[in-house]
Design a protein around this motif. Structure first.
Motif, PDB file in Angstrom:
ATOM      1  N   ALA A 114       0.815  -1.216   0.000  1.00  0.00           N
ATOM      2  CA  ALA A 114       0.000   0.000   0.000  1.00  0.00           C
ATOM      3  C   ALA A 114       0.849   1.267   0.000  1.00  0.00           C
ATOM      4  N   ASN A 115       1.987   1.249   0.730  1.00  0.00           N
ATOM      5  CA  ASN A 115       2.805   2.458   0.780  1.00  0.00           C
ATOM      6  C   ASN A 115       3.884   2.482  -0.303  1.00  0.00           C
ATOM      7  N   GLY A 116       3.841   1.525  -1.224  1.00  0.00           N
ATOM      8  CA  GLY A 116       4.721   1.552  -2.391  1.00  0.00           C
ATOM      9  C   GLY A 116       6.109   0.987  -2.174  1.00  0.00           C
ATOM     10  N   GLN A 117       6.383   0.456  -0.989  1.00  0.00           N
ATOM     11  CA  GLN A 117       7.701  -0.120  -0.739  1.00  0.00           C
ATOM     12  C   GLN A 117       7.896  -1.450  -1.452  1.00  0.00           C
ATOM     13  N   LEU A 118       6.804  -2.166  -1.668  1.00  0.00           N
ATOM     14  CA  LEU A 118       6.860  -3.468  -2.326  1.00  0.00           C
ATOM     15  C   LEU A 118       5.880  -3.444  -3.498  1.00  0.00           C
ATOM     16  N   PRO A 119       6.391  -3.249  -4.705  1.00  0.00           N
ATOM     17  CA  PRO A 119       5.500  -3.176  -5.877  1.00  0.00           C
ATOM     18  C   PRO A 119       4.753  -4.486  -6.108  1.00  0.00           C
ATOM     19  N   VAL A 170       2.957 -10.309  -6.117  1.00  0.00           N
ATOM     20  CA  VAL A 170       4.252  -9.648  -6.000  1.00  0.00           C
ATOM     21  C   VAL A 170       5.213 -10.395  -6.919  1.00  0.00           C
ATOM     22  N   LEU A 171       5.788  -9.687  -7.871  1.00  0.00           N
ATOM     23  CA  LEU A 171       6.731 -10.317  -8.790  1.00  0.00           C
ATOM     24  C   LEU A 171       7.991 -10.728  -8.037  1.00  0.00           C
ATOM     25  N   ARG A 172       8.563 -11.846  -8.421  1.00  0.00           N
ATOM     26  CA  ARG A 172       9.791 -12.324  -7.789  1.00  0.00           C
ATOM     27  C   ARG A 172      10.884 -11.257  -7.863  1.00  0.00           C
ATOM     28  N   THR A 207      14.367  -7.212  -5.326  1.00  0.00           N
ATOM     29  CA  THR A 207      14.794  -5.814  -5.268  1.00  0.00           C
ATOM     30  C   THR A 207      14.541  -5.239  -3.885  1.00  0.00           C
ATOM     31  N   TYR A 208      13.389  -5.538  -3.309  1.00  0.00           N
ATOM     32  CA  TYR A 208      13.049  -5.050  -1.972  1.00  0.00           C
ATOM     33  C   TYR A 208      14.058  -5.559  -0.937  1.00  0.00           C
TER      34      TYR A 208
END
Length: 62
Positions: free
Chosen positions: A28-33, A43-45, A50-51
C-alpha cells in the motif's frame, strides 16, 4: 520456496516471515511493488528480490 514468476500476498508473507497485514502495508505504501490480476494481488519475484536487496544495502550503509 519454489521459483515462481509471482507470489500471492500470503506466499510473500511466508517468504519474508512476516504477517500478511505487514506485506499489505508494504504494498500500500509503495515499498513493495505488486500487480493486480483480476481479484488477486501478486508480487513479482524480481520486486521481492529488489526489496530485499534494498534493505540489505540500507542496513549496510547505516
Amino acid at each position: 520456496m519454489e521459483h515462481k514468476v509471482a507470489y500471492s500476498v500470503q506466499e510473500t508473507a511466508r517468504a519474508l516471515n512476516l504477517g500478511t497485514t505487514t506485506v499489505e502495508k508494504l504494498i500500500a505504501n509503495g515499498q513493495l511493488p505488486s500487480v493486480r490480476i483480476g481479484r488477486r494481488r501478486l508480487v513479482l519475484r524480481s520486486a521481492l528480490e529488489t526489496y530485499i536487496n534494498h534493505l540489505v544495502e540500507k542496513q549496510a550503509s547505516a
